[in-house]
Design an enzyme around this catalytic site. Structure first.
Site, short mmCIF file in Angstrom:
data_model
loop_
_atom_site.label_atom_id
_atom_site.label_comp_id
_atom_site.label_asym_id
_atom_site.label_seq_id
_atom_site.Cartn_x
_atom_site.Cartn_y
_atom_site.Cartn_z
N THR A 73 -5.35 -7.46 10.48
CA THR A 73 -5.64 -6.17 9.83
C THR A 73 -5.15 -5.01 10.70
OG1 THR A 73 -7.57 -7.13 8.76
CG2 THR A 73 -7.50 -4.73 8.88
N PHE A 90 -15.33 3.63 7.28
CA PHE A 90 -13.96 3.98 6.88
C PHE A 90 -13.75 3.98 5.37
CE2 PHE A 90 -14.07 -0.59 7.95
CZ PHE A 90 -13.61 -1.16 6.76
N HIS A 146 -2.14 -5.56 1.61
CA HIS A 146 -3.43 -6.22 1.49
C HIS A 146 -3.17 -7.68 1.13
CE1 HIS A 146 -7.51 -7.18 0.18
NE2 HIS A 146 -6.96 -7.72 -0.89
N ARG A 154 2.69 -6.68 8.76
CA ARG A 154 1.96 -5.53 9.32
C ARG A 154 2.55 -5.11 10.67
NH1 ARG A 154 -3.92 -7.66 7.38
NH2 ARG A 154 -4.12 -6.42 5.48
N GLU A 185 -9.87 -10.33 -7.31
CA GLU A 185 -8.91 -9.22 -7.14
C GLU A 185 -7.78 -9.30 -8.17
OE1 GLU A 185 -9.92 -8.83 -2.38
OE2 GLU A 185 -7.93 -9.51 -2.97
N LYS A 229 0.82 -1.22 0.00
CA LYS A 229 0.00 0.00 0.00
C LYS A 229 0.86 1.27 0.00
CE LYS A 229 -3.91 -2.32 2.22
NZ LYS A 229 -4.98 -2.19 3.23
N TYR A 237 -12.47 -1.64 -3.62
CA TYR A 237 -12.95 -1.82 -2.24
C TYR A 237 -14.47 -1.63 -2.14
CZ TYR A 237 -8.31 -2.24 -0.10
OH TYR A 237 -7.07 -2.69 0.30
N ASN A 285 -2.11 0.01 6.72
CA ASN A 285 -1.59 -1.25 7.25
C ASN A 285 -0.65 -1.98 6.28
OD1 ASN A 285 -3.58 -2.02 5.50
ND2 ASN A 285 -4.63 -3.40 6.90
N ARG A 328 -1.98 -14.76 4.68
CA ARG A 328 -2.60 -13.97 5.76
C ARG A 328 -1.85 -14.18 7.08
NH1 ARG A 328 -7.28 -11.38 4.60
NH2 ARG A 328 -8.37 -11.70 6.58
P1 CMP Z 1 -7.32 -4.67 3.69
O1 CMP Z 1 -6.82 -6.00 4.10
O2 CMP Z 1 -6.76 -4.07 2.46
O3 CMP Z 1 -8.91 -4.73 3.57
C1 CMP Z 1 -9.75 -3.65 3.81
C2 CMP Z 1 -9.02 -2.46 4.36
O4 CMP Z 1 -9.84 -1.51 5.01
C3 CMP Z 1 -8.06 -2.91 5.44
O5 CMP Z 1 -7.01 -3.65 4.91
C4 CMP Z 1 -7.67 -1.60 6.07
O6 CMP Z 1 -6.72 -0.88 5.30
C5 CMP Z 1 -9.01 -0.87 5.98
N1 CMP Z 1 -9.72 -0.90 7.26
C6 CMP Z 1 -10.27 -1.96 7.86
N2 CMP Z 1 -10.85 -1.61 9.03
C7 CMP Z 1 -10.64 -0.28 9.16
C8 CMP Z 1 -11.00 0.67 10.14
N3 CMP Z 1 -11.67 0.32 11.23
N4 CMP Z 1 -10.62 1.95 9.96
C9 CMP Z 1 -9.94 2.30 8.84
N5 CMP Z 1 -9.58 1.45 7.85
C10 CMP Z 1 -9.93 0.17 8.02
#
Ligand code: CMP
Length: 138
Positions: free
Chosen positions: A92, A58, A116, A103, A127, A10, A50, A113, A86
């Site tokens: 996450t 968010f 992905h 992460r 994806e 990212k 997304y 984070n 994962r």
């Molecule tokens: P990702 O694994 O790319 O999948 C969805 C993304 O949404 C996640 O990683 C984070 O970057 C984002 N995300 C998930 N939960 C939150 C949250 N509570 N606040 C902000 N961003 C979030």
């Protein structure tokens, strides 16, 4: 796609110069690269990727962040790819991520984070198809 997963490094991680170290950790963990591109998403593209999170609070912040700088998108191959990847990247929320995970090492917030990773074989295919044509993967 069952032995393949999809990942993005990212904008937070690419902008801090962590791309090489993150790719190295993925490869050392046994993943091989089957497709890769370095691109900056438009707002529409990030929003479409997304779209499943459209109703989440968010979503706007996530879309803005994901098009704020370049990302590296890739298809990775390994036996049990989705689950093993994962595990490699961690939770996450980096605060919940295990020591040594990508992460834990590179994320700075739940949104920013670092990487992905697809959450199922079905989503890995969706994806990967979002980013790569048949000609762009092997
Ligand atoms: P990702 O694994 O790319 O999948 C969805 C993304 O949404 C996640 O990683 C984070 O970057 C984002 N995300 C998930 N939960 C939150 C949250 N509570 N606040 C902000 N961003 C979030």
């Amino acid at each position: 796609m069952s032995n393949r997963t999809f990942t993005m490094i990212k904008p937070d991680a690419t902008s801090k110069g962590h791309t090489g170290a993150i790719l190295d950790q993925m490869i050392k963990a046994g993943f091989s690269v089957k497709a890769m591109k370095w691109i900056q998403l438009s707002e529409a593209q990030a929003g479409a990727f997304y779209a499943v999170h459209k109703e989440r609070p968010f979503y706007g912040e996530l879309v803005e962040f994901m098009c704020s700088g370049p990302i590296v998108a890739a298809i990775l191959e390994k036996e049990n790819a989705v689950a093993d990847f994962r595990t490699l990247i961690g939770a996450t929320n980096f605060k919940d991520a295990a020591e040594g995970t990508i992460r834990k090492k590179y994320a700075t917030s739940i949104g920013e984070n670092a990487v992905h990773g697809s959450d199922s074989d079905e989503n890995a295919k969706i994806e990967a198809d979002f980013f790569f044509s048949g000609l762009e993967r092997f």
